[in-house]
Write a protein that holds these residues in place. Structure first.
Motif, PDB file in Angstrom:
ATOM      1  N   TRP A   1       4.370  -4.930   6.695  1.00  0.00           N
ATOM      2  CA  TRP A   1       3.584  -3.966   5.925  1.00  0.00           C
ATOM      3  C   TRP A   1       3.113  -4.662   4.661  1.00  0.00           C
ATOM      4  CZ3 TRP A   1       2.939  -0.858   9.595  1.00  0.00           C
ATOM      5  CH2 TRP A   1       3.975  -0.390  10.375  1.00  0.00           C
TER       6      TRP A   1
ATOM      7  N   THR B   1      -7.297   0.532   5.813  1.00  0.00           N
ATOM      8  CA  THR B   1      -5.840   0.661   5.845  1.00  0.00           C
ATOM      9  C   THR B   1      -5.433   1.179   7.213  1.00  0.00           C
ATOM     10  OG1 THR B   1      -5.838   1.171   3.488  1.00  0.00           O
ATOM     11  CG2 THR B   1      -3.847   1.722   4.710  1.00  0.00           C
ATOM     12  N   THR B   2      -4.377   0.587   7.764  1.00  0.00           N
ATOM     13  CA  THR B   2      -3.899   0.958   9.085  1.00  0.00           C
ATOM     14  C   THR B   2      -2.376   0.979   9.083  1.00  0.00           C
ATOM     15  OG1 THR B   2      -3.988   0.395  11.449  1.00  0.00           O
ATOM     16  CG2 THR B   2      -3.925  -1.449   9.906  1.00  0.00           C
ATOM     17  N   SER B   3      -1.810   1.626  10.086  1.00  0.00           N
ATOM     18  CA  SER B   3      -0.362   1.551  10.288  1.00  0.00           C
ATOM     19  C   SER B   3      -0.054   0.849  11.614  1.00  0.00           C
ATOM     20  CB  SER B   3       0.267   2.945  10.242  1.00  0.00           C
ATOM     21  OG  SER B   3      -0.379   3.809  11.130  1.00  0.00           O
ATOM     22  N   ASN B   4      -1.091   0.295  12.262  1.00  0.00           N
ATOM     23  CA  ASN B   4      -0.944  -0.464  13.497  1.00  0.00           C
ATOM     24  C   ASN B   4      -1.143  -1.940  13.165  1.00  0.00           C
ATOM     25  OD1 ASN B   4      -1.355  -1.826  15.936  1.00  0.00           O
ATOM     26  ND2 ASN B   4      -2.382  -0.088  16.877  1.00  0.00           N
TER      27      ASN B   4
ATOM     28  N   THR C   1       0.825  -1.195   0.000  1.00  0.00           N
ATOM     29  CA  THR C   1       0.000   0.000   0.000  1.00  0.00           C
ATOM     30  C   THR C   1       0.863   1.249   0.000  1.00  0.00           C
ATOM     31  OG1 THR C   1      -0.105  -0.073   2.397  1.00  0.00           O
ATOM     32  CG2 THR C   1      -1.892  -1.145   1.184  1.00  0.00           C
TER      33      THR C   1
ATOM     34  N   VAL D   1      -4.772   5.096   9.476  1.00  0.00           N
ATOM     35  CA  VAL D   1      -3.444   5.688   9.282  1.00  0.00           C
ATOM     36  C   VAL D   1      -3.447   7.116   9.838  1.00  0.00           C
ATOM     37  CG1 VAL D   1      -1.755   6.425   7.550  1.00  0.00           C
ATOM     38  CG2 VAL D   1      -2.969   4.250   7.279  1.00  0.00           C
TER      39      VAL D   1
ATOM     40  N   GLU E   1       4.605   2.588   5.415  1.00  0.00           N
ATOM     41  CA  GLU E   1       4.394   1.666   6.527  1.00  0.00           C
ATOM     42  C   GLU E   1       2.905   1.531   6.807  1.00  0.00           C
ATOM     43  OE1 GLU E   1       6.874   3.323   9.568  1.00  0.00           O
ATOM     44  OE2 GLU E   1       8.656   2.395   8.723  1.00  0.00           O
ATOM     45  N   GLN E   2       2.230   0.807   5.928  1.00  0.00           N
ATOM     46  CA  GLN E   2       0.790   0.623   6.043  1.00  0.00           C
ATOM     47  C   GLN E   2       0.421  -0.826   5.791  1.00  0.00           C
ATOM     48  OE1 GLN E   2      -1.242   3.384   3.481  1.00  0.00           O
ATOM     49  NE2 GLN E   2      -0.253   5.154   4.394  1.00  0.00           N
TER      50      GLN E   2
END
Length: 152
Positions: A141, A80-83, A31, A57, A34-35
């Motif tokens: 990621w 979509t997340t970054s966690n 994506t 995000v 860092e996702q």
């Protein structure tokens, strides 16, 4: 919410519920950055509807939303997340008695669609119901795929 608070909350959840089983993101298109793209693949013969709890995000709070439609025998990118930690609950469209769940309690809203930010407790308001979500964790990621197999 501060990162220190979230770290303490995560640690207390691990102590309360035990360690989260580690699952790795599936290989697939990235994506960018860092996702993690959360993808749901429905291998069942029935259409499914999905509820998620994740950190969007750029956010440090968990966001809860549903219901995402995932037709039978198809895949959908949902969020979509970054966690690397996120939670999902799915049920057969039109038949909430058949579902894919886990042991992590979170609130959903019927009939939906719905969206709200987590407030740090599992007390649902009068428009909501408590369901038990699958705890998911990605250590990479890219695309994380949650597969709904036939049988609920």
């Amino acid at each position: 919410m501060s990162l220190r608070f979230l770290a303490a909350l995560a640690a207390s959840l691990v102590l309360t519920f035990g360690p989260v089983p580690t699952a790795l993101a599936q290989k697939g298109p990235t994506t960018g950055g860092e996702q993690i793209a959360i993808r749901v693949c429905n291998n069942a013969n029935d259409n499914a509807r999905i509820a998620l709890s994740y950190q969007p995000v750029g956010s440090d709070q968990f966001f809860n939303e549903g219901w995402f439609a995932v037709p039978s025998r198809s895949c959908q990118d949902i969020a979509t997340t970054s966690n690397g930690y996120f939670y999902g609950y799915a049920e057969v469209e039109g038949d909430g008695a058949r579902h894919w769940n886990g042991d992590f309690p979170l609130c959903v809203q019927y009939p939906g669609p719905y969206e709200f930010w987590s407030v740090g407790h599992t007390s649902c308001d009068s428009r909501q119901a408590l369901q038990y979500f699958v705890q998911m964790h990605s250590e990479r990621w890219g695309v994380y795929t949650w597969t709904l197999d036939p049988g609920p």
